[in-house]
Design an enzyme around this catalytic site. Structure first.
Site, short mmCIF file in Angstrom:
data_model
loop_
_atom_site.label_atom_id
_atom_site.label_comp_id
_atom_site.label_asym_id
_atom_site.label_seq_id
_atom_site.Cartn_x
_atom_site.Cartn_y
_atom_site.Cartn_z
N GLN A 58 -13.20 34.26 -40.94
CA GLN A 58 -12.97 35.25 -41.95
C GLN A 58 -11.75 36.22 -41.48
O GLN A 58 -10.79 35.63 -40.88
CB GLN A 58 -14.20 36.41 -41.82
CG GLN A 58 -15.57 35.85 -42.66
CD GLN A 58 -16.28 34.79 -41.67
OE1 GLN A 58 -16.40 35.19 -40.52
NE2 GLN A 58 -16.48 33.76 -42.05
N ASP A 97 -8.84 33.50 -45.07
CA ASP A 97 -8.02 32.44 -45.73
C ASP A 97 -6.73 32.29 -45.24
O ASP A 97 -5.91 32.08 -46.00
CB ASP A 97 -8.29 32.29 -47.16
CG ASP A 97 -9.68 32.04 -47.40
OD1 ASP A 97 -10.37 31.47 -46.73
OD2 ASP A 97 -10.51 32.71 -48.48
N GLY A 109 -14.17 28.42 -44.32
CA GLY A 109 -13.69 27.08 -44.59
C GLY A 109 -12.44 27.23 -44.38
O GLY A 109 -11.41 27.97 -44.53
#
Ligand code: GDP
Ligand code: IMO
Ligand code: MG
Length: 429
Positions: free
Chosen positions: A224, A13, A40
């Site tokens: 990741q 992230d 994401g």
């Protein structure tokens, strides 16, 4: 060298999606090389937000090919939802999205297994995103997996049933688990498989090497972070793929000699979602304030992210593993309201200060040695040139570069595509 790499240097992230989307227009191909819908990646432009899980972050740039490489694990259900989002956003993806035939498939029973094994771990649980990542990579290395190329074969249904039966017998090993509706998930899976069938498939390794021979420019997009790497991360609190630069070679079929720039992304502070050690984690109001200012909630699971100061021993470790040639520092604007900022320069354990990470971060009682820096207490909204950053922000960045031994090429000051300051002309090419 035709292949540049973007990857996260922390626990994920870091803002990879935003930076890939920004730089994509300089490339011909963006390729994901590992991970799956546990990722994401958030993109913001034209007042809209897009979150990608499987599809590479170059998809919104016209004329650019996006490849889901062989190292990725694909859940047809998530992929079909992402395709629908592209259709809704009027993105013409049909000739620009390619899927490697050797990418492995996440079956509903992989997710089922992820759920039962995590539930059985109790307090030791990894905090998996429960997307079936671990069980799918286990089947890949265990030589049982199903791949995208298999879905066209006549015996696909039989192979599916064989693997499903194996998974259901494995489920029996764990304590009884309610809360996974296998029949409903399978119905969705087979329906979504039709979307995957409709996408363009390629032998990714031939495709990408042909592109290299044709002098095309390729950007490999990591998912990741390096601290979640299966070999070098905070094992067992990791994901199940090689998230470091080496993963690009396996995950796309590219020779190491083809790799050029390695662009390592770090936040100006640090976050982690899920379980496992995090030496600079803040459990106090400062940690809460970072979470609030950074809106630190998972893009995939919505979970609050754990927050702490930037960790230089940790970053030195991942810079070493990845061969980082340039840094991108993101989310510096999140520190705007801090009177002072800290960075861990060393780890204190076994009675001494160390710069090297110990074998097991969980086993040692690690005290981070912190160095303070004055904050800038002002908004960076209007800043477009590096020189116009507040002096204290520039000295914080200079101290990071100095201690990490790698220059920063870009500084990100907001989630939107253009909130990015070029620091050196060396940015990418
Ligand atoms: P990724 O997984 O590395 O692509 O990152 P995520 O998308 O999961 O999380 C990064 C979050 O930070 C997203 O919500 C982004 O929109 C946001 N973001 C990225 N860069 C910046 C930045 O420079 N400042 C701020 N405030 N937010 C940013
Ligand atoms: P992006 O690409 C942050 C974490 C999970 C969990 C551990 C294992 O958005 O940076 P898994 O689902 O792989 O079995 O989970 O890894 N994790 C991530 N954390 N960002 C991600 O991806 C992550 N993908 C997995 O929270 O701790
Ligand atoms: Mg993310």
């Amino acid at each position: 060298m035709n292949v540049d790499v973007i990857l996260g240097l922390q626990w994920g992230d870091e803002g990879k999606g935003k930076i890939v989307d920004y730089l994509a227009s300089q490339y011909d191909i963006v390729a994901r090389f590992q991970g799956g819908p546990n990722a994401g990646h958030t993109l913001k432009f034209d007042g809209k937000k897009h979150v990608l899980h499987t599809i590479p972050s170059g998809i919104f740039r016209k004329n650019l090919i996006n490849l889901i490489g062989n190292g990725v694990v694909i859940d047809p259900i998530t992929l079909a939802k992402e395709i629908q989002n592209l259709i809704d956003a009027n993105v013409d993806y049909k000739d620009r999205l390619l899927v490697a035939r050797k990418a492995h498939l996440i079956l509903p029973t992989h997710r089922y297994l992820d759920a039962v094994s995590e539930a059985a771990k109790g307090k030791e649980k990894i905090g998996s995103t429960l997307k079936g990542i671990g069980p799918t990579y286990m089947d890949k290395t265990g030589r049982n997996g199903l791949r995208v190329g298999d879905i066209m074969a006549d015996d696909f249904k039989e192979k599916y049933q064989t693997l499903r039966a194996k998974h259901l017998s494995l489920v029996q090993v764990y304590p009884p688990f309610e809360g996974f509706d296998l029949a409903a998930e399978e119905a969705k899976w087979f329906e979504s498989l039709e979307v995957l069938r409709s996408l363009k498939k390629v032998d990714g390794e031939y495709f990408i090497n042909q592109a290299i021979n044709d002098n095309k420019k390729i950007l490999a997009e990591g998912a990741q972070g390096s601290m979640l790497d299966i070999d070098f991360g905070t094992y067992p609190y990791v994901t199940s793929s090689n998230t470091v630069t080496a993963g690009v070679c396996n995950g796309l079929g590219i020779a190491p000699s083809k790799i050029g720039e390695v662009i390592g992304i770090t936040k100006a502070y640090c976050t982690r979602v899920g379980g496992g050690p995090f030496p600079t984690e803040l459990f106090d109001d400062t940690g809460d304030f970072l979470r609030k200012e950074g809106m630190e909630f998972g893009a995939t699971t919505g979970r609050p992210r754990r927050c702490g100061w930037i960790d230089l021993p940790q970053l030195k470790y991942t810079i070493m593993l990845n061969g980082v040639t340039q840094l991108v520092i993101t989310k510096i604007d999140v520190l705007n309201k801090f009177e002072s900022i800290s960075a861990a320069t060393h780890y204190h354990y076994d009675g001494a200060n160390h710069e090297q990470l110990p074998y097991d971060l969980t086993a040692k009682k690690i005290e981070p040695v912190l160095k303070g820096f004055p904050g800038w207490l002002s908004s960076l909204d209007a800043v477009e040139e590096y020189d116009d950053l507040p002096a204290t922000a520039k000295s914080f960045i200079a101290a990071l570069e100095d201690r990490l031994g790698v220059p920063a090429s870009m500084i990100s000051t907001g989630p939107e595509r253009h909130k990015l300051i070029m620091k050196s002309t060396q940015a990418v090419h």
